[in-house]
Write a protein that holds these residues in place. Structure first.
Motif, PDB file in Angstrom:
ATOM      1  N   GLY A 175      -8.788 -82.704 -40.755  1.00  0.00           N
ATOM      2  CA  GLY A 175      -9.885 -82.023 -41.465  1.00  0.00           C
ATOM      3  C   GLY A 175     -10.338 -80.893 -41.054  1.00  0.00           C
ATOM      4  N   GLU A 176     -10.054 -80.342 -39.640  1.00  0.00           N
ATOM      5  CA  GLU A 176     -10.587 -79.375 -39.067  1.00  0.00           C
ATOM      6  C   GLU A 176      -9.854 -77.969 -39.900  1.00  0.00           C
ATOM      7  OE1 GLU A 176      -7.053 -80.630 -36.932  1.00  0.00           O
ATOM      8  OE2 GLU A 176      -9.000 -81.368 -37.300  1.00  0.00           O
ATOM      9  N   VAL A 177      -8.700 -78.054 -40.448  1.00  0.00           N
ATOM     10  CA  VAL A 177      -8.032 -77.094 -41.147  1.00  0.00           C
ATOM     11  C   VAL A 177      -9.046 -76.981 -42.643  1.00  0.00           C
ATOM     12  CG1 VAL A 177      -6.058 -76.506 -42.463  1.00  0.00           C
ATOM     13  CG2 VAL A 177      -5.848 -77.599 -40.503  1.00  0.00           C
ATOM     14  N   ILE A 178      -9.361 -77.933 -43.129  1.00  0.00           N
ATOM     15  CA  ILE A 178     -10.313 -77.702 -44.347  1.00  0.00           C
ATOM     16  C   ILE A 178     -11.619 -76.987 -44.143  1.00  0.00           C
ATOM     17  CG2 ILE A 178     -11.488 -78.987 -46.099  1.00  0.00           C
ATOM     18  CD1 ILE A 178      -9.103 -81.099 -46.095  1.00  0.00           C
ATOM     19  N   GLU A 179     -12.235 -77.553 -43.017  1.00  0.00           N
ATOM     20  CA  GLU A 179     -13.463 -77.019 -42.713  1.00  0.00           C
ATOM     21  C   GLU A 179     -13.449 -75.641 -42.290  1.00  0.00           C
ATOM     22  OE1 GLU A 179     -16.204 -79.356 -40.450  1.00  0.00           O
ATOM     23  OE2 GLU A 179     -15.220 -81.150 -40.600  1.00  0.00           O
ATOM     24  N   GLU A 180     -12.194 -75.204 -41.421  1.00  0.00           N
ATOM     25  CA  GLU A 180     -12.071 -73.790 -40.958  1.00  0.00           C
ATOM     26  C   GLU A 180     -11.881 -72.874 -42.282  1.00  0.00           C
ATOM     27  OE1 GLU A 180      -9.183 -70.933 -38.302  1.00  0.00           O
ATOM     28  OE2 GLU A 180      -8.857 -72.936 -38.196  1.00  0.00           O
ATOM     29  N   HIS A 181     -11.148 -73.591 -43.253  1.00  0.00           N
ATOM     30  CA  HIS A 181     -10.835 -72.549 -44.598  1.00  0.00           C
ATOM     31  C   HIS A 181     -12.111 -72.332 -45.390  1.00  0.00           C
ATOM     32  CE1 HIS A 181      -8.414 -70.964 -47.715  1.00  0.00           C
ATOM     33  NE2 HIS A 181      -8.898 -71.753 -48.584  1.00  0.00           N
ATOM     34  N   PHE A 182     -12.977 -73.412 -45.619  1.00  0.00           N
ATOM     35  CA  PHE A 182     -14.136 -73.464 -46.592  1.00  0.00           C
ATOM     36  C   PHE A 182     -15.480 -73.119 -45.707  1.00  0.00           C
ATOM     37  CE2 PHE A 182     -11.015 -75.894 -49.006  1.00  0.00           C
ATOM     38  CZ  PHE A 182     -10.866 -75.328 -49.998  1.00  0.00           C
ATOM     39  N   GLY A 183     -15.588 -73.532 -44.665  1.00  0.00           N
ATOM     40  CA  GLY A 183     -17.030 -73.299 -44.128  1.00  0.00           C
ATOM     41  C   GLY A 183     -17.902 -73.806 -44.557  1.00  0.00           C
ATOM     42  N   ASP A 184     -19.081 -73.178 -44.738  1.00  0.00           N
ATOM     43  CA  ASP A 184     -20.407 -73.501 -45.439  1.00  0.00           C
ATOM     44  C   ASP A 184     -20.098 -73.447 -46.729  1.00  0.00           C
ATOM     45  OD1 ASP A 184     -20.605 -71.076 -45.708  1.00  0.00           O
ATOM     46  OD2 ASP A 184     -22.693 -70.960 -44.343  1.00  0.00           O
ATOM     47  N   GLY A 185     -19.300 -72.935 -47.490  1.00  0.00           N
ATOM     48  CA  GLY A 185     -19.066 -72.696 -48.785  1.00  0.00           C
ATOM     49  C   GLY A 185     -19.619 -71.359 -49.415  1.00  0.00           C
ATOM     50  N   SER A 186     -20.217 -70.612 -48.730  1.00  0.00           N
ATOM     51  CA  SER A 186     -20.887 -69.401 -49.129  1.00  0.00           C
ATOM     52  C   SER A 186     -19.911 -68.425 -49.653  1.00  0.00           C
ATOM     53  CB  SER A 186     -21.663 -68.697 -48.011  1.00  0.00           C
ATOM     54  OG  SER A 186     -20.949 -68.352 -46.935  1.00  0.00           O
ATOM     55  N   SER A 187     -18.741 -68.291 -49.027  1.00  0.00           N
ATOM     56  CA  SER A 187     -17.751 -67.306 -49.650  1.00  0.00           C
ATOM     57  C   SER A 187     -17.223 -67.707 -50.875  1.00  0.00           C
ATOM     58  CB  SER A 187     -16.799 -66.840 -48.437  1.00  0.00           C
ATOM     59  OG  SER A 187     -16.059 -68.195 -48.075  1.00  0.00           O
ATOM     60  N   PHE A 188     -17.501 -69.067 -51.385  1.00  0.00           N
ATOM     61  CA  PHE A 188     -16.895 -69.467 -52.693  1.00  0.00           C
ATOM     62  C   PHE A 188     -18.011 -69.782 -53.518  1.00  0.00           C
ATOM     63  CE2 PHE A 188     -13.734 -70.717 -49.179  1.00  0.00           C
ATOM     64  CZ  PHE A 188     -12.615 -70.387 -49.961  1.00  0.00           C
ATOM     65  N   GLY A 189     -19.326 -69.318 -53.357  1.00  0.00           N
ATOM     66  CA  GLY A 189     -20.373 -69.291 -54.310  1.00  0.00           C
ATOM     67  C   GLY A 189     -21.042 -70.591 -54.187  1.00  0.00           C
ATOM     68  N   CYS A 190     -20.844 -71.435 -53.357  1.00  0.00           N
ATOM     69  CA  CYS A 190     -21.411 -72.773 -53.293  1.00  0.00           C
ATOM     70  C   CYS A 190     -21.940 -73.316 -51.738  1.00  0.00           C
ATOM     71  CB  CYS A 190     -20.403 -74.011 -53.916  1.00  0.00           C
ATOM     72  SG  CYS A 190     -18.992 -73.878 -52.858  1.00  0.00           S
ATOM     73  N   GLN A 191     -22.540 -74.470 -51.811  1.00  0.00           N
ATOM     74  CA  GLN A 191     -22.911 -75.015 -50.466  1.00  0.00           C
ATOM     75  C   GLN A 191     -21.946 -76.175 -50.298  1.00  0.00           C
ATOM     76  OE1 GLN A 191     -26.704 -76.866 -50.459  1.00  0.00           O
ATOM     77  NE2 GLN A 191     -26.494 -77.748 -48.635  1.00  0.00           N
ATOM     78  N   ILE A 192     -21.204 -76.222 -49.071  1.00  0.00           N
ATOM     79  CA  ILE A 192     -20.422 -77.253 -48.970  1.00  0.00           C
ATOM     80  C   ILE A 192     -20.570 -77.857 -47.584  1.00  0.00           C
ATOM     81  CG2 ILE A 192     -17.666 -77.765 -48.107  1.00  0.00           C
ATOM     82  CD1 ILE A 192     -16.759 -75.441 -50.089  1.00  0.00           C
ATOM     83  N   GLU A 193     -20.669 -79.413 -47.698  1.00  0.00           N
ATOM     84  CA  GLU A 193     -20.882 -80.233 -46.661  1.00  0.00           C
ATOM     85  C   GLU A 193     -19.889 -81.096 -46.511  1.00  0.00           C
ATOM     86  OE1 GLU A 193     -25.666 -80.824 -46.805  1.00  0.00           O
ATOM     87  OE2 GLU A 193     -24.571 -80.676 -48.776  1.00  0.00           O
ATOM     88  N   TYR A 194     -19.782 -81.873 -45.192  1.00  0.00           N
ATOM     89  CA  TYR A 194     -18.448 -82.672 -45.220  1.00  0.00           C
ATOM     90  C   TYR A 194     -18.751 -84.208 -44.473  1.00  0.00           C
ATOM     91  CZ  TYR A 194     -16.422 -77.951 -44.967  1.00  0.00           C
ATOM     92  OH  TYR A 194     -15.958 -76.766 -45.371  1.00  0.00           O
ATOM     93  N   LEU A 195     -17.889 -84.952 -45.255  1.00  0.00           N
ATOM     94  CA  LEU A 195     -18.378 -86.366 -45.196  1.00  0.00           C
ATOM     95  C   LEU A 195     -16.949 -86.732 -43.979  1.00  0.00           C
ATOM     96  CD1 LEU A 195     -18.850 -87.606 -48.551  1.00  0.00           C
ATOM     97  CD2 LEU A 195     -20.439 -86.896 -47.130  1.00  0.00           C
ATOM     98  N   ARG A 196     -17.443 -86.710 -42.828  1.00  0.00           N
ATOM     99  CA  ARG A 196     -16.476 -86.972 -41.677  1.00  0.00           C
ATOM    100  C   ARG A 196     -16.156 -88.323 -41.541  1.00  0.00           C
ATOM    101  NH1 ARG A 196     -19.858 -82.619 -39.959  1.00  0.00           N
ATOM    102  NH2 ARG A 196     -18.978 -80.690 -40.333  1.00  0.00           N
ATOM    103  N   GLU A 197     -15.106 -88.921 -41.583  1.00  0.00           N
ATOM    104  CA  GLU A 197     -14.652 -90.294 -41.323  1.00  0.00           C
ATOM    105  C   GLU A 197     -14.109 -90.248 -39.805  1.00  0.00           C
ATOM    106  OE1 GLU A 197     -12.698 -91.505 -45.782  1.00  0.00           O
ATOM    107  OE2 GLU A 197     -11.458 -91.537 -43.857  1.00  0.00           O
TER     108      GLU A 197
END
Length: 347
Positions: A175-197
């Motif tokens: 999951g850290e690979v995904i989180e590092e790529h997307f961050g908080d989503g601001s560079s993709f025009g949105c807000q991204i939050e993570y459901l961490r299992e």
């Protein structure tokens, strides 16, 4: 309009920039070198500001050149380009070839009337992807690339381009690979939050939805989808169908076809009626895209593996209606090497 008519040179004047903008109707002119390679862009507003500050129309425009920020390739489809434009809030998107030459410009008008939606979306991206090993030994399956872009990034851009600005990504394996790529989503025009299992307790496609309770109240129908899909489905069409269907959940369906490799004999009382040569039958199948009423989240048991199909079964057992919505756009599940090869145009 020829591409040369919307480009200016590095040594052109402000007058030439304004003429190019006037011809194209763009908000900015794109600057190319003598070989046609993209150098940058000059915004109309910056030219007007410079003129108000004392510059003249014959003044060189090169001090106003800014980095374009983003461009796209000729092989990128129009739908994906539009998603990218809408996500990043740009009105024009230059198309450059492998040498950096400008070969086209996608324009804003294709985005007219896009509807912003208050719905949130959840993308399931925690699976191991064992069937794609060794490709997924060090890479989450949703981060596998198709046409140069991770599958998950395609989905995020498509959602944002369709008016969804709050996205949850359910992560587990790498999951850290995904989180590092997307961050908080601001560079993709949105807000991204993570459901961490918990790595030791995978929750499945339904169980991780219970983690949404940590993020406050979800009060609009929730869009849920698998993270290994290549699709340009109508987000608005699905959400609107759900809202008008008087149901607690809606499943997007794809069509699965099977061709019988023989001539089928239709009979009555042991006598041949007709021969149907290699008939094709089709069935609606689960496309891995859903809309759920928020009240269903609290019915999901916490802390255990819970497939989303079990949630749908519970709805039926309790007499709560579940709708079906047929996909009419491109859809492909990327679960096996042959499917990935097809998505990449290699099969």
């Amino acid at each position: 309009m020829r591409i040369a008519e919307v480009l200016v040179g590095q040594n052109d004047s402000m007058r030439a920039v304004l003429r190019a903008i006037d011809r194209s109707g763009f908000s900015r002119a794109f600057v190319a070198d003598s070989s046609g390679r993209l150098v940058g862009a000059i915004c109309e507003a910056d030219v007007r500001r410079a003129l108000l500050n004392g510059a003249v129309l014959e003044s060189p425009a090169h001090p106003l050149v800014l980095d374009v920020g983003i461009s796209t390739k000729p092989e990128v489809g129009r739908a994906e380009a539009i998603d990218l434009m809408h996500a990043l809030g740009v009105r024009e998107l230059p198309v450059v070839d492998d040498t950096g030459r400008v070969v086209g410009v996608h324009t804003e008008h294709a985005l007219a009337g896009a509807l912003q939606r208050h719905n949130a979306a959840v993308i399931m991206a925690g699976g191991r992807g064992t069937r794609l090993a060794p490709l997924t030994d060090h890479l989450p399956k949703p981060m596998v690339t198709v046409a140069g872009r991770p599958i998950l990034e395609r989905l995020v851009l498509h959602l944002v381009g369709s008016g969804i600005n709050r996205i949850f990504i359910s992560v587990n394996y790498l999951g850290e690979v995904i989180e590092e790529h997307f961050g908080d989503g601001s560079s993709f025009g949105c807000q991204i939050e993570y459901l961490r299992e918990d790595r030791a307790v995978p929750l499945g496609t339904g169980g991780s939805l219970r983690l949404l309770t940590r993020f406050g109240v979800i009060d609009e129908p929730l869009l849920v989808m698998n993270g290994d899909l290549v699709t340009d489905f109508s987000v608005g069409g699905l959400l609107d169908a759900h809202s008008g269907g008087n149901v607690v959940a809606t499943i997007a369906t794809a069509s699965y076809e099977h061709q019988v490799p023989f001539g089928v004999l239709e009979q009555t009382d042991g006598r041949l009626v007709r021969v149907v040569e290699k008939p094709v039958s089709s069935w609606p199948v689960n496309a891995g895209i859903y809309v759920l009423e928020p009240e269903l989240i609290s019915t999901i048991p916490p802390g255990r593996l819970f497939p989303i199909t079990e949630l749908l079964d519970q709805c039926l057992e309790r007499g709560r209606p579940v709708g079906l919505w047929p996909l009419r756009e491109h859809w492909q599940d990327i679960g096996m090497p042959v499917e990935l090869a097809q998505a990449r145009g290699q099969a």
